[in-house]
Design an enzyme around this catalytic site. Structure first.
Site, mmCIF file in Angstrom:
data_model
loop_
_atom_site.group_PDB
_atom_site.id
_atom_site.type_symbol
_atom_site.label_atom_id
_atom_site.label_comp_id
_atom_site.label_asym_id
_atom_site.label_seq_id
_atom_site.Cartn_x
_atom_site.Cartn_y
_atom_site.Cartn_z
ATOM 1 N N GLU A 193 -11.866 29.361 59.942
ATOM 2 C CA GLU A 193 -12.365 28.833 61.214
ATOM 3 C C GLU A 193 -11.971 27.360 61.412
ATOM 4 O O GLU A 193 -12.827 26.471 61.498
ATOM 5 C CB GLU A 193 -13.884 28.990 61.314
ATOM 6 C CG GLU A 193 -14.336 30.427 61.422
ATOM 7 C CD GLU A 193 -15.838 30.584 61.640
ATOM 8 O OE1 GLU A 193 -16.263 31.659 62.073
ATOM 9 O OE2 GLU A 193 -16.594 29.615 61.364
ATOM 10 N N GLU A 251 -14.813 38.742 61.020
ATOM 11 C CA GLU A 251 -16.252 38.577 60.828
ATOM 12 C C GLU A 251 -17.005 39.114 62.036
ATOM 13 O O GLU A 251 -16.604 38.897 63.182
ATOM 14 C CB GLU A 251 -16.632 37.097 60.664
ATOM 15 C CG GLU A 251 -16.190 36.430 59.395
ATOM 16 C CD GLU A 251 -16.694 34.994 59.318
ATOM 17 O OE1 GLU A 251 -17.679 34.665 60.035
ATOM 18 O OE2 GLU A 251 -16.120 34.203 58.565
#
Length: 662
Positions: free
Chosen positions: A149, A302
């Site tokens: 991320e 995710e």
């Protein structure tokens, strides 16, 4: 390539260093029970792998890699560079980012790295290369996952030097920089490169193009970090081991189009709010965007099996919702469905973020639902892996426009780019029209309809591309405040590029009239919110809807010239759906199935027709043709119609003498 041997990837982040080693065997047993095919290891393990500068503690990871391989579970191996260990910040404080006030962002959380720091890059490269040398040819390795991320913003001194280098490469000379930044305003002329700094805290409004360029630079600087690690792991791995990093859903910080070109697999983290009645539409939008970046199958890196831990109130997912959204992602092109994380943490900042195996353990409802998802993905795998969706509609999206249009000192702070895009995607989703996302400069010739929810900034190449698309017979539908600025955030003559005004049939754009929260404009049969514009139409333009009452009475709210439509307000949801569906139907675009009950989504992927019910009641869907259809998830046959219960899903293949095709 994501899937192998007809198996979708199914699993999640596995953080076994948080648990005694004797738990690992139980984890593997339960993973096999749940149908897990892959786990992601090492995402936040830098301190475990390198507890002291230069030390290497690989023994625990050796045992894990061997354990996974012995049980037929693949490994998505992460480089741990998202969270440097505390000793790096202590010994090299220049590796810690600084915010726009000059304050240091300290260790104690995660992602505390300065992307332009030479020391950070040196240590990151060293641990990455040693991981790649050791595990690049391990039989358990399925994929490399770089960092995590990417979202760090740094205003420090090394970032300032790198920013100046980036600007030299972009503009060449200070004269060109001053011209692009409009530094004649407010005495901002820069005489030497040392005068150029990141957009740090200022007395009042900052230079908009400086801010825009810093967003561009930050995306590129982070991408340099990704590419450096990508190249290291590739050097030590077989050619068929792909490399990815996980995007955040609809995240403003990275130019996703540019990043996707440098990945082998595009993956995303997506967390719809289970209390959002349009959570399914949001999940579909992120799927459409990620699939479009990937130009094919993509990966859910995710999602949450239950509640997250970062909303004000963190609601669990009702029974069946995790399954629905997981299968929706597959229907929209995913070849991998994974979670954060496998076993729910008992300590740390995310101990209340759900896991596939929650605090309730193997007897918990969450684990039971995870097992069902795993079994159904195994059934779907042979029919969907590697297959594609076909879309006749493209939604244009550009990070540069988002960055420029979202700055201060604009006509309205109520215009939030991502909300406008979502409103337009919702209209198309509820009309059951499958869409891709595209950059304004992409080849659009394969689409019957192109929609532009809002694109404040369009460079000349993008404008020429849109004009050529319409001249070539395409249908273009654009929303308000589009084509206003060039690539330097310079307002174009007339408030909208003249080429676009000609395409849409706009003679003059007199004023923008943004609306307050309680304001509406009436446009004949529908109402508009958020925005309105004072326009006069060209003689050969058709006024589809006009404003009624108020200062804009009688002026065009929606107009078109041939195949080009312009909406100068945000119509109510039903009206926007009707307008876009009507333009699409006129262009020959049809949904995959007609007459669907409210709340039912129909998506065709490859030879399968997915029907997904986003409601809690019972509905019946009429099926096309003679049938019968086989539900790949259950093996049941359906002729004429199929019932769908609460959050129900079917994946239908038309039954023939063999396995058949829809």
């Amino acid at each position: 390539m994501i899937a192998r041997d007809g198996r979708l990837l199914f699993g999640g982040d596995y953080n076994p260093e948080q648990w005694p080693e004797e738990v690992w065997a139980d984890d593997v047993r339960l993973m096999k029970e749940a149908g897990v095919t892959s786990v992601t290891l090492g995402v936040f393990s830098w301190a475990k792998l390198e507890p002291r500068p230069g030390a290497r503690e690989f023994g625990w990871l050796d045992r894990l890699m061997d354990l996974m391989h012995a049980h037929g579970i693949g490994v998505v191996l992460a480089t741990p560079t998202a969270s440097p260990p505390p000793w790096l910040g202590r010994l090299h404080p220049e590796t810690l980012p600084r915010d726009e006030d000059g304050r240091t962002v300290w260790w104690g959380s995660r992602q505390q790295f300065a992307h332009s720091s030479s020391a950070y890059r040196r240590y990151a490269a060293a641990i990455t290369e040693d991981l790649a040398k050791r595990y690049g040819r391990h039989p358990a390795l399925r994929m490399w996952h770089i960092n995590n991320e990417y979202c760090t913003v740094d205003h420090g001194d090394e970032a300032a030097r790198a920013f100046r280098d980036w600007l030299r490469a972009r503009y060449g000379t200070l004269d060109a920089l001053n011209e692009a930044w409009g530094t004649a305003f407010w005495s901002q002329h820069v005489e030497t490169w040392e005068d150029v700094i990141p957009p740090r805290r200022a007395q009042y409004l900052r230079n908009p193009t400086q801010v825009l360029d810093f967003r561009r630079f930050t995306s590129d600087a982070l991408m340099e970090c990704f590419v450096a690690e990508r190249d290291l792991v590739r050097r030590h791995s077989p050619a068929d081991i792909p490399v990815t990093t996980n995007f955040m859903a609809f995240w403003t910080g990275q130019d996703g189009w540019a990043w996707a070109e440098r990945e082998d697999v595009v993956s995303v983290d997506v967390y719809p709010d289970p209390r959002d009645p349009l959570g399914g539409q949001y999940n579909a939008m992120i799927a459409d965007m990620t699939r479009s970046q990937a130009r094919g199958p993509w990966m859910v890196m995710e999602q949450a099996a239950g509640p997250v831990n970062w909303r004000g109130v963190n609601h669990p997912k009702p029974v069946g919702l995790n399954r629905l959204w997981s299968l929706q992602s597959v229907a929209r092109g995913a070849d991998a469905v994974c979670y954060f994380q496998w076993r729910q943490s008992r300590q740390g900042a995310e101990k209340f973020h759900s896991g596939m195996l929650g605090h309730a353990g193997e007897e918990g409802r969450t684990f039971a639902e995870v097992k069902r998802v795993g079994a159904e993905l195994a059934a779907l795998g042979p029919d969907v892996t590697g297959t594609h969706l076909v879309a006749d509609v493209a939604v244009l999206h550009d990070w540069n426009s988002w960055w420029a249009g979202g700055q201060d000192a604009r006509p309205s702070t109520r215009v939030v780019y991502e909300d406008v895009v979502r409103a337009w995607h919702r209209a198309l989703w509820e009309a059951h029209l499958t869409v891709d996302f595209a950059h304004p400069a992409h080849d659009l010739s394969g689409y019957k309809v192109v929609v532009v929810p809002q694109s404040y900034l369009l460079d000349d190449a993008a404008i020429e591309n849109l004009v050529a698309y319409v001249r070539g017979g395409g249908t273009l539908v654009a929303g308000f405040f589009t084509g206003v600025a060039d690539e330097d955030d310079r307002v174009r003559d007339g408030g909208m590029d003249v080429r676009l005004r000609e395409v849409f049939g706009i003679r003059t754009l007199h004023e923008w009239w943004p609306l307050d929260a309680e304001e509406r404009v009436e446009c004949g049969e529908f109402g508009g919110t958020l925005w309105s514009e004072e326009l006069t139409a060209a003689d050969d333009a058709d006024v589809v809807a006009a404003y009624r009452g108020g200062e804009l009475d009688g002026l065009p709210a929606v107009l078109r010239r041939g195949r080009a439509w312009y909406l100068s307000t945000l119509p109510d949801p039903l009206a926007l759906r009707s307008l876009l569906a009507g333009a699409a139907a006129e262009a020959g675009v049809r949904p995959p199935l007609s007459g669907l009950p409210a709340g039912v989504e129909a998506v065709r992927r490859g030879e399968l027709l997915f029907l997904l019910h986003h409601g809690r009641g019972e509905v019946t869907v009429e099926l096309p043709g003679d049938g019968p259809y086989r539900d790949v998830l259950t093996g049941d046959l359906h002729t004429g119609s199929v019932p769908l219960g609460r959050f129900g899903v079917v994946a239908l293949a038309r039954q023939t003498r063999g396995r058949g095709a829809a």
